[in-house]
Scaffold this motif. Sequence first.
Motif, PDB file in Angstrom:
ATOM      1  N   ALA A 102       0.778  -1.033   0.017  1.00  0.00           N
ATOM      2  CA  ALA A 102      -0.119   0.018   0.137  1.00  0.00           C
ATOM      3  C   ALA A 102       0.967   1.220  -0.024  1.00  0.00           C
ATOM      4  O   ALA A 102       1.905   1.313   0.634  1.00  0.00           O
ATOM      5  CB  ALA A 102      -1.014   0.062   1.118  1.00  0.00           C
ATOM      6  N   ARG A 103       0.554   2.177  -0.779  1.00  0.00           N
ATOM      7  CA  ARG A 103       1.230   3.829  -0.699  1.00  0.00           C
ATOM      8  C   ARG A 103       0.492   4.339   0.029  1.00  0.00           C
ATOM      9  O   ARG A 103      -0.834   4.732  -0.027  1.00  0.00           O
ATOM     10  CB  ARG A 103       1.308   4.001  -2.251  1.00  0.00           C
ATOM     11  CG  ARG A 103       2.177   5.269  -2.183  1.00  0.00           C
ATOM     12  CD  ARG A 103       2.485   5.687  -3.429  1.00  0.00           C
ATOM     13  NE  ARG A 103       3.953   4.722  -3.846  1.00  0.00           N
ATOM     14  CZ  ARG A 103       4.675   4.754  -4.769  1.00  0.00           C
ATOM     15  NH1 ARG A 103       4.376   5.485  -5.809  1.00  0.00           N
ATOM     16  NH2 ARG A 103       5.819   3.817  -4.812  1.00  0.00           N
ATOM     17  N   VAL A 104       1.009   4.929   1.085  1.00  0.00           N
ATOM     18  CA  VAL A 104       0.313   5.820   1.946  1.00  0.00           C
ATOM     19  C   VAL A 104       1.099   7.390   1.785  1.00  0.00           C
ATOM     20  O   VAL A 104       2.245   7.564   1.414  1.00  0.00           O
ATOM     21  CB  VAL A 104       0.683   5.433   3.269  1.00  0.00           C
ATOM     22  CG1 VAL A 104      -0.036   4.148   3.781  1.00  0.00           C
ATOM     23  CG2 VAL A 104       1.939   5.408   3.927  1.00  0.00           C
ATOM     24  N   ARG A 105       0.221   8.225   1.966  1.00  0.00           N
ATOM     25  CA  ARG A 105       0.567   9.677   1.811  1.00  0.00           C
ATOM     26  C   ARG A 105       0.696  10.062   3.259  1.00  0.00           C
ATOM     27  O   ARG A 105      -0.323   9.945   3.954  1.00  0.00           O
ATOM     28  CB  ARG A 105      -0.551  10.470   1.269  1.00  0.00           C
ATOM     29  CG  ARG A 105       0.081  12.087   1.070  1.00  0.00           C
ATOM     30  CD  ARG A 105      -1.021  12.660   0.541  1.00  0.00           C
ATOM     31  NE  ARG A 105      -1.142  12.449  -1.208  1.00  0.00           N
ATOM     32  CZ  ARG A 105      -2.694  12.157  -1.489  1.00  0.00           C
ATOM     33  NH1 ARG A 105      -3.531  12.039  -0.564  1.00  0.00           N
ATOM     34  NH2 ARG A 105      -2.466  11.766  -2.806  1.00  0.00           N
ATOM     35  N   GLN A 160       5.114  10.394   0.262  1.00  0.00           N
ATOM     36  CA  GLN A 160       4.446   9.192   0.269  1.00  0.00           C
ATOM     37  C   GLN A 160       5.611   8.035   0.583  1.00  0.00           C
ATOM     38  O   GLN A 160       6.774   8.099   0.392  1.00  0.00           O
ATOM     39  CB  GLN A 160       4.067   8.872  -1.387  1.00  0.00           C
ATOM     40  CG  GLN A 160       3.094   9.638  -1.804  1.00  0.00           C
ATOM     41  CD  GLN A 160       2.673   9.598  -3.425  1.00  0.00           C
ATOM     42  OE1 GLN A 160       2.983   8.886  -3.895  1.00  0.00           O
ATOM     43  NE2 GLN A 160       1.684  10.355  -3.910  1.00  0.00           N
ATOM     44  N   ALA A 161       5.100   7.130   1.007  1.00  0.00           N
ATOM     45  CA  ALA A 161       5.792   5.736   1.465  1.00  0.00           C
ATOM     46  C   ALA A 161       5.210   4.321   1.139  1.00  0.00           C
ATOM     47  O   ALA A 161       3.842   4.445   1.236  1.00  0.00           O
ATOM     48  CB  ALA A 161       5.899   5.842   3.185  1.00  0.00           C
ATOM     49  N   ASP A 162       5.846   3.273   0.825  1.00  0.00           N
ATOM     50  CA  ASP A 162       5.134   2.248   0.605  1.00  0.00           C
ATOM     51  C   ASP A 162       5.393   1.341   2.110  1.00  0.00           C
ATOM     52  O   ASP A 162       6.187   1.223   2.522  1.00  0.00           O
ATOM     53  CB  ASP A 162       5.707   1.532  -0.408  1.00  0.00           C
ATOM     54  CG  ASP A 162       5.662   2.021  -1.802  1.00  0.00           C
ATOM     55  OD1 ASP A 162       4.402   2.665  -2.045  1.00  0.00           O
ATOM     56  OD2 ASP A 162       6.546   2.143  -2.615  1.00  0.00           O
ATOM     57  N   ILE A 163       3.999   0.684   2.174  1.00  0.00           N
ATOM     58  CA  ILE A 163       4.239  -0.232   3.293  1.00  0.00           C
ATOM     59  C   ILE A 163       3.681  -1.637   2.834  1.00  0.00           C
ATOM     60  O   ILE A 163       2.893  -1.702   2.072  1.00  0.00           O
ATOM     61  CB  ILE A 163       3.181   0.262   4.498  1.00  0.00           C
ATOM     62  CG1 ILE A 163       1.753   0.449   3.941  1.00  0.00           C
ATOM     63  CG2 ILE A 163       3.544   1.767   5.163  1.00  0.00           C
ATOM     64  CD1 ILE A 163       0.771   0.750   5.133  1.00  0.00           C
TER      65      ILE A 163
END
Length: 129
Positions: free
Chosen positions: A25-28, A34-37
């Motif tokens: 999931a890419r979170v803002r 943005q970061a990928d988790i």
Amino acid sequence: MSDQQQWQSVAKPAEGEAVCFDLKARVRLSNGEQADISEQGFLICHQGQYRAWKNSCPHAGAPLDWMPGQFFSEDGQQLVCHVHFAHFDPLTGDCLSGPCQQKGLSPVKFIESGNMIQVPVSTHLVDTD
Ligand code: FES
């Protein structure tokens, strides 16, 4: 960033069983970056029907399975979060009892394709604030 959805193949689970899969999931972040988790989803077969859910309890965000791949109640009729014992309807994801307070499981899109099921590689962008 492309809107093109990427898919991965997961073997169909047998009746009353579950198969886990990884989900990104890419979170803002609140600072705009943005970061990928990494997340996990699980695919089930119940009463001959398939459903895919995020492996995240709406009560406190814990994975539901108490042992890897163990999601169903003893009688096989409900999904159970083994942290505080919230119970969910396997086909609708609705909270049936426990501390989930009427919040259901989060569905994951899927496409049946022969003996396999296609599930997404990643979920949509999620805001953290
Ligand atoms: S984290 Fe699932 S019931 Fe509390």
